[in-house]
Design a protein around this motif. Structure first.
Motif, PDB file in Angstrom:
ATOM      1  N   THR A 222      28.759  26.323 -31.937  1.00 37.11           N
ATOM      2  CA  THR A 222      28.573  26.109 -30.495  1.00 37.11           C
ATOM      3  C   THR A 222      29.672  25.226 -29.922  1.00 37.11           C
ATOM      4  O   THR A 222      29.835  25.144 -28.703  1.00 37.11           O
ATOM      5  CB  THR A 222      27.229  25.420 -30.218  1.00 37.11           C
ATOM      6  N   GLY A 223      30.404  24.558 -30.787  1.00 35.11           N
ATOM      7  CA  GLY A 223      31.330  23.523 -30.365  1.00 35.11           C
ATOM      8  C   GLY A 223      30.718  22.141 -30.461  1.00 35.11           C
ATOM      9  O   GLY A 223      31.402  21.140 -30.277  1.00 35.11           O
ATOM     10  N   GLY A 224      29.396  22.082 -30.730  1.00 36.40           N
ATOM     11  CA  GLY A 224      28.724  20.785 -30.771  1.00 36.40           C
ATOM     12  C   GLY A 224      28.649  20.187 -29.374  1.00 36.40           C
ATOM     13  O   GLY A 224      28.590  20.900 -28.370  1.00 36.40           O
ATOM     14  N   LEU A 225      28.681  18.876 -29.283  1.00 36.92           N
ATOM     15  CA  LEU A 225      28.592  18.227 -27.970  1.00 36.92           C
ATOM     16  C   LEU A 225      29.794  18.547 -27.092  1.00 36.92           C
ATOM     17  O   LEU A 225      29.683  18.504 -25.859  1.00 36.92           O
ATOM     18  CB  LEU A 225      28.430  16.712 -28.147  1.00 36.92           C
ATOM     19  N   ASN A 226      30.921  18.872 -27.681  1.00 35.45           N
ATOM     20  CA  ASN A 226      32.046  19.452 -26.919  1.00 35.45           C
ATOM     21  C   ASN A 226      31.794  20.950 -26.807  1.00 35.45           C
ATOM     22  O   ASN A 226      32.513  21.782 -27.364  1.00 35.45           O
ATOM     23  CB  ASN A 226      33.371  19.182 -27.620  1.00 35.45           C
ATOM     24  N   LEU A 227      30.744  21.284 -26.072  1.00 36.43           N
ATOM     25  CA  LEU A 227      30.205  22.641 -26.054  1.00 36.43           C
ATOM     26  C   LEU A 227      31.245  23.654 -25.585  1.00 36.43           C
ATOM     27  O   LEU A 227      31.927  23.452 -24.579  1.00 36.43           O
ATOM     28  CB  LEU A 227      28.990  22.692 -25.128  1.00 36.43           C
ATOM     29  N   LYS A 228      31.340  24.756 -26.325  1.00 38.58           N
ATOM     30  CA  LYS A 228      32.240  25.839 -25.924  1.00 38.58           C
ATOM     31  C   LYS A 228      31.704  26.520 -24.666  1.00 38.58           C
ATOM     32  O   LYS A 228      30.481  26.631 -24.479  1.00 38.58           O
ATOM     33  CB  LYS A 228      32.319  26.903 -27.021  1.00 38.58           C
ATOM     34  N   PRO A 229      32.574  27.045 -23.808  1.00 38.88           N
ATOM     35  CA  PRO A 229      32.096  27.931 -22.739  1.00 38.88           C
ATOM     36  C   PRO A 229      31.574  29.225 -23.340  1.00 38.88           C
ATOM     37  O   PRO A 229      31.917  29.587 -24.472  1.00 38.88           O
ATOM     38  CB  PRO A 229      33.346  28.167 -21.895  1.00 38.88           C
ATOM     39  N   GLY A 230      30.716  29.908 -22.593  1.00 33.66           N
ATOM     40  CA  GLY A 230      30.073  31.109 -23.115  1.00 33.66           C
ATOM     41  C   GLY A 230      31.043  32.136 -23.644  1.00 33.66           C
ATOM     42  O   GLY A 230      30.819  32.745 -24.700  1.00 33.66           O
ATOM     43  N   ALA A 231      32.146  32.357 -22.940  1.00 33.53           N
ATOM     44  CA  ALA A 231      33.103  33.377 -23.364  1.00 33.53           C
ATOM     45  C   ALA A 231      33.718  33.039 -24.708  1.00 33.53           C
ATOM     46  O   ALA A 231      34.054  33.932 -25.492  1.00 33.53           O
ATOM     47  CB  ALA A 231      34.204  33.524 -22.311  1.00 33.53           C
ATOM     48  N   SER A 232      33.852  31.759 -24.998  1.00 29.19           N
ATOM     49  CA  SER A 232      34.447  31.343 -26.270  1.00 29.19           C
ATOM     50  C   SER A 232      33.427  31.329 -27.401  1.00 29.19           C
ATOM     51  O   SER A 232      33.798  31.305 -28.569  1.00 29.19           O
ATOM     52  CB  SER A 232      35.066  29.945 -26.133  1.00 29.19           C
TER      53      SER A 232
END
Length: 470
Positions: free
Chosen positions: A244-254
């Motif tokens: 998910t990217g963790g707390l540095n959350l990825k944008p949905g497209a990524s």
């Protein structure tokens, strides 16, 4: 692991036709050899080929009529320049020919025959867990002089890798990845051990634990061992089952393709199958840190400082640069045994894709002999690789000052190189080490490579092992 998922199941379309099977000829024809090929045919067949407008382009087919339907076919070689632009171009025939057994007719360069035969097997792959997907019905007789067992083992290992990557994270978490490793071990008489959950801390794998602790699916270190004789080969594969990217959350497209973030683990397991199925004389060790990088109150945070198994402290400046953290603990463990060769494979950086695109994974090594063997093997088996440097002047970029290492240097430049330099800090006792920054995904269908998960580098590594390990 769901019992209905056929990991390593027999796939007839990815095996050669039985030796001695009644087969029809498939003659390879270069553009400048069309007239000679037509002169060898009966007039009616030659006229039929001309009527089809056959130009002998790479992978182009011309069927030959017979009393009972199709009696054979011509397969265009295309120009060498065109074949260089389209790997496995001749594998198109697998899906276009009528059902039945076929054999390559006439004299064929051995390397071209092997690429064609392997491409044909790989073209038989279908991911059919969730929807029907009919494979090609045409089968190839293994060309004379080729190692049938080896080619089928390579194809099966590649299918295993593709299956693992293609399976969504709902059905491929750390537990299911462990199950796949156990299935592989059972197949080959290997041993598997696993350290999971809080036990990771007790056994000094703090960064694997930190990255995976936010998920209800327990993080773990999976270890497979096989063989008791010969040089020691250790394969380490990134097993981030979803990122998910963790707390540095990825944008949905990524986030959409992040089921493939365990592509390094999938690739080393496929390679391990190839090694074991071909009976290589070596001692194989596979290490997979398997986690899900999730978001919860237990997530590790930007700004946290983690202490690794190696004792090096790491400042977390981006929780989306988690792959190198879990790999660092696994590499440190592997390094303690000083294997004769250590290989690390990971879907690690977008920077590698920006630099080289999806088809061409970079690899890093300080050993010129290993680099030369990989480059030679890469070309010989049509498994592209490109050597990139462990560029020492960039070492300062991964040194934040507040800790020994920075997991995500600012600036955005040289991202694949700085990630490789980070990993190298955890390999200090093993002289021959190579890191591969793979993509693990085929963005659009191509000959022998349907859209979806794909192995990269495994075939080149397998071909290079005899030269590297003796």
């Amino acid at each position: 692991m769901p019992a209905e998922f056929p990991f390593l199941a027999d796939r007839p379309a990815m095996r050669f036709a039985a030796t001695g099977a009644t087969s029809r000829p498939l003659r390879l024809v270069a553009p400048d050899g069309i007239e000679a090929a037509l002169d060898d045919l009966p007039p009616a067949q030659a006229a039929f080929v001309r009527a089809q407008g056959f130009k002998a382009g790479a992978g182009e087919l011309a069927l030959l009529p017979g009393d009972d339907g199709v009696s054979g076919a011509l397969l265009g070689l295309g120009t060498p320049e065109r074949r260089a632009r389209l790997r496995f171009a001749l594998a198109r025939a697998a899906g276009d020919l009528p059902e039945g057994a076929w054999h390559l007719a006439g004299e064929i360069d051995p390397q071209l025959a092997e690429e064609t035969a392997l491409g044909w097997l790989l073209a038989g792959y279908r991911f059919a867990r969730y929807a029907e997907a009919a494979p090609p019905k045409a089968r190839l007789v293994c060309p004379e002089g080729l190692d049938r067992v080896r080619l089928e083992a390579i194809a099966e290992g590649e299918a295993f890798t593709r299956d693992l990557i293609n399976t969504p994270a709902s059905d491929m978490g750390p537990d299911e990845l462990e199950g796949a490793a156990r299935l592989l071990a059972e197949r080959h008489g290997a041993q598997v051990s696993v350290i999971a959950g809080e036990e990771l801390l007790a056994h000094n794998f703090p960064m694997i634990h930190a990255v995976g602790r936010a998920s209800p699916r327990a993080p773990r270190l999976i270890e497979l061992n096989w063989g008791g004789d010969g040089p020691a080969l250790t394969l380490v594969g990134k097993g981030v089952c979803f990122d998910t990217g963790g707390l540095n959350l990825k944008p949905g497209a990524s986030m959409g393709l992040m089921k493939k973030d365990m592509g390094g683990a999938a690739t080393v397991l496929g390679l391990a199958h190839m090694v074991m199925a071909t009976g290589a004389r070596l001692r194989l060790r596979v290490l997979i840190p398997a986690v899900e990088n999730s978001v919860s109150g237990a997530s590790f945070r930007p700004g946290d400082i983690l202490t690794s198994r190696k004792g090096l402290s790491v400042e977390v400046n981006n929780t989306d640069a988690e792959g190198r953290l879990v790999l660092a603990d696994a590499l440190a463990l592997a390094d303690e045994a000083r294997p004769d060769l250590m290989i690390c494979m990971a879907t690690l950086t977008g920077a590698a894709r920006v630099a080289l695109g999806p088809d061409l994974p970079p690899f890093y090594t300080d050993d010129t002999g290993v680099a030369a063997a990989l480059a030679e093997a890469s070309e010989a088996v049509a498994d592209p690789l490109w050597r990139m440097p462990f560029w020492a002047p960039y070492e300062s970029k991964i040194e934040p000052g507040i800790a020994d290492l920075d997991n995500a240097p600012s600036g955005g430049m040289a991202g694949s190189i700085t990630a490789a330099l980070f990993l190298r800090r955890f390999v200090t006792e093993t002289p021959r080490f190579a890191h591969f920054d793979i993509y693990g995904w085929q963005p659009a269908a191509a000959p022998a490579r349907p859209k979806g998960g794909v192995g990269q580098g495994a075939r080149a590594i397998l071909a290079a092992l005899p030269k590297v390990l003796g």
